[in-house]
Design an enzyme around this catalytic site. Structure first.
Site, PDB file in Angstrom:
ATOM      1  N   GLU A 260      90.088 -51.267 119.193  1.00 26.38           N
ATOM      2  CA  GLU A 260      90.522 -50.245 118.237  1.00 26.38           C
ATOM      3  C   GLU A 260      91.366 -50.985 117.203  1.00 26.38           C
ATOM      4  OE1 GLU A 260      92.762 -47.827 116.426  1.00 26.38           O
ATOM      5  OE2 GLU A 260      93.626 -47.264 118.358  1.00 26.38           O
ATOM      6  N   CYS A 294      97.049 -46.770 112.332  1.00 26.61           N
ATOM      7  CA  CYS A 294      95.718 -47.260 111.959  1.00 26.61           C
ATOM      8  C   CYS A 294      94.956 -46.156 111.259  1.00 26.61           C
ATOM      9  CB  CYS A 294      94.978 -47.813 113.159  1.00 26.61           C
ATOM     10  SG  CYS A 294      94.884 -46.667 114.491  1.00 26.61           S
TER      11      CYS A 294
HETATM   12  C1  UN1 Z   1      96.964 -45.751 116.031  1.00 23.86           C
HETATM   13  O1  UN1 Z   1      97.517 -45.736 114.926  1.00 23.86           O
HETATM   14  O2  UN1 Z   1      96.676 -46.832 116.601  1.00 23.86           O
HETATM   15  O3  UN1 Z   1      95.416 -40.109 115.125  1.00 23.86           O
HETATM   16  C2  UN1 Z   1      96.669 -44.530 116.818  1.00 23.86           C
HETATM   17  C3  UN1 Z   1      96.567 -40.554 115.088  1.00 23.86           C
HETATM   18  C4  UN1 Z   1      97.259 -40.765 116.411  1.00 23.86           C
HETATM   19  C5  UN1 Z   1      96.875 -42.072 117.011  1.00 23.86           C
HETATM   20  C6  UN1 Z   1      96.936 -43.255 116.096  1.00 23.86           C
HETATM   21  N1  UN1 Z   1      96.904 -39.702 117.301  1.00 23.86           N
HETATM   22  O4  UN1 Z   1      97.138 -40.811 114.047  1.00 23.86           O
END
Ligand code: UN1
Length: 508
Positions: A260, A294
């Site tokens: 990821e 992310c």
């Molecule tokens: C991440 O930034 O690695 O959808 C995960 C989202 C959160 C998870 C982010 N539930 O922004």
């Protein structure tokens, strides 16, 4: 800092653990300084290679027992973890906020995300279903079943110091695996707090030592996991650069991996968007977690007819942002994680300017009272051409790039023009536009939303993305299958041995 005491954290903490057993410090300490006020919160010992070997041996031994426990019984343990998290939500949320710098609202939200995945995993522990098939041969039956993999190595990032680990660990555990967690060296105290909480519950339930293992360290510790054939699955969250290195090493030994990685997420705002929704969604997406998710919104692709209106409203919205101590419950945005992140932010602004971007909300460091840590910056917005090199790059900072489009095809092409493929959104009340965006000719991302932003996914859906995001899917839907091996079983209950495909083999 009462929350530190409540989480049983000290100035010096052992770091390597197989559950209740904590190894004495052998190598260097990882010192955790808060980006909120620059103060040292505490330190954690990182793992030596000898300790790593001991942890893996313990984990292997534990797996032989844990995999024999009925899955619903494993689920019951995860239920208890969810209960403990409910009780400690306030304190753990505060620690996340203090060690990582995200707003307290988001710190609590992150713990809520852990609770949600625990609940999900408990239900799942009774639903690890395979299919049954009709055999082409008389007196035969076919079905498939899922078995645990063994040791799951979890490499997590600083931006979600506890939630992303829990997505992996809770599913891996109900599936019957044992876990070794290599947390980000920037947020090791969060990891120690979780390890303590889980170890206590495991001990109470007589779960063998070695089912939950903690392995603090730098990238070398991640490399041990990636290279080690005994680690059945390596699940890694972080930069594309890190992911490519992990993929090369794990791929070399044909191990399983779940990646990821980076995102470069866009919102398309069409002429039929409701700006009452679009503006706050864009602002939360861009400045939430100081642009270090992310899933953060990095690009806004706006139809030219409402481009000026969006611009004005965004500038107004940015004027209302409260930036400062993230532990204050009204703060929208806290600091970046560290000095290196601040540097990357400045470098991106510089690059954007030199490539022709025009800032409509200026960036820069925040200085003075309350900002002494040196990690606070201003969220900013630049008007850009979509194909600038900097716009094609993921910078983990609150920098939003604004660009215009004419036709929806063009907007979708811009949205898909980046190397990353995590999250995407369209703001529209027009069914045709929405469906075009969601169709096979639409967004190429793992996540595509209508009338909500790019960040803040719920745990019930599969989470992950395409292209340089790495292709993995974590958390909800059927992501649990990543943590199990599928076995196809064909059973002959007849007194003959007919061969498949009608092959004749007369003998005996
Ligand atoms: C991440 O930034 O690695 O959808 C995960 C989202 C959160 C998870 C982010 N539930 O922004």
């Amino acid at each position: 800092m009462n929350f530190l005491k409540a989480l049983d954290l000290h100035t010096d903490n052992p770091g390597v653990s197989t559950g209740t057993h904590w190894f004495p410090g052998e190598t260097e300490k990882i010192v955790s300084a808060s980006p909120v006020d620059g103060r040292v919160i505490g330190s954690v010992f990182s793992a030596s290679e000898a300790q790593y070997q001991q942890v893996v041996a313990k984990a292997q031994e534990a797996f032989t027992i844990w995999r024999t426990w009925p899955a619903p019984k494993r689920g019951d343990i995860v239920r208890q973890i969810g209960e403990a998290l409910r009780q400690k939500k306030d304190e753990l949320g505060k620690l996340v906020s203090y060690e990582m710098g995200k707003s307290l609202q988001e710190g609590w939200g992150e713990v809520q995300e852990m609770i949600d995945i625990c609940d999900f995993a408990v239900g799942l522990s009774r639903q690890l279903h395979g299919l049954t098939m009709h055999s082409e041969r008389p007196g035969h039956r076919m079905y498939e079943q899922y078995h645990p993999l063994g040791i799951v190595g979890i490499i997590s990032a600083f931006n979600f110091p506890v939630a992303v680990w829990s997505w992996n660990a809770m599913l891996a555990w109900v599936c019957g695996n044992v876990c070794i967690w290599k947390p980000s060296e920037k947020t090791t105290l969060c990891a120690v707090a979780c390890q303590k909480m889980v170890a206590e519950i495991f001990e109470k339930n007589e779960v063998p030592e070695g089912v939950c293992n903690l392995l603090p360290g730098d990238k070398t510790a991640g490399e041990w996991l990636a290279a080690d054939e005994r680690i059945a699955l390596v699940s890694a969250t972080g930069s594309t650069k890190m992911g490519k290195a992990v993929a090369a090493t794990v791929g070399q030994r044909l191990g399983k991996q779940l990646l990821e990685l980076g995102g470069n997420n866009a919102i398309i705002i069409t002429p039929e968007a409701d700006l009452q929704i679009a503006i706050p969604a864009a602002a939360f997406g861009a400045v939430g977690t100081a642009g270090q998710r992310c899933t953060s919104t990095r690009r806004l692709i706006v139809h030219e007819t409402l481009y000026e209106a969006v611009k004005d409203r965004l500038v107004k919205a940015y004027g209302q942002l409260k930036i400062g101590d993230p532990l204050h419950p009204d703060t929208h945005m806290g600091p970046l994680i560290d000095a290196a992140a601040v540097q990357a932010y400045h470098a991106a602004i510089e690059a954007c300017r030199s490539q022709g971007g025009q800032f409509i909300v200026e960036g820069g460091a925040l200085e003075g009272s309350g900002f002494e840590s040196g990690c606070y910056v201003k969220p900013c917005i630049a008007e850009v051409a979509f194909d600038l090199p900097i716009v094609q790059t993921e910078t983990f900072a609150p920098i939003l790039y604004l660009m215009r489009y004419n036709t929806l095809e063009e907007a979708i092409a811009i949205q898909n023009s980046v190397p990353q493929g995590l999250s995407s959104s369209i703001m529209t009340n027009n069914l045709r536009e929405a469906e075009q965006f969601l169709s096979a000719e639409g967004s190429d991302c793992g996540i595509a939303n209508v009338n909500i932003g790019t960040s803040g996914a719920e745990i019930g859906g599969a989470f992950g993305g395409e292209k340089e995001t790495g292709g993995g899917r974590e958390s909800g839907s059927d992501a649990w299958k990543n943590y199990m091996r599928r076995q196809t079983n064909t059973i002959n209950y007849s007194a003959r041995l007919p061969l498949a495909q009608g092959i004749r083999f007369d003998i005996g």
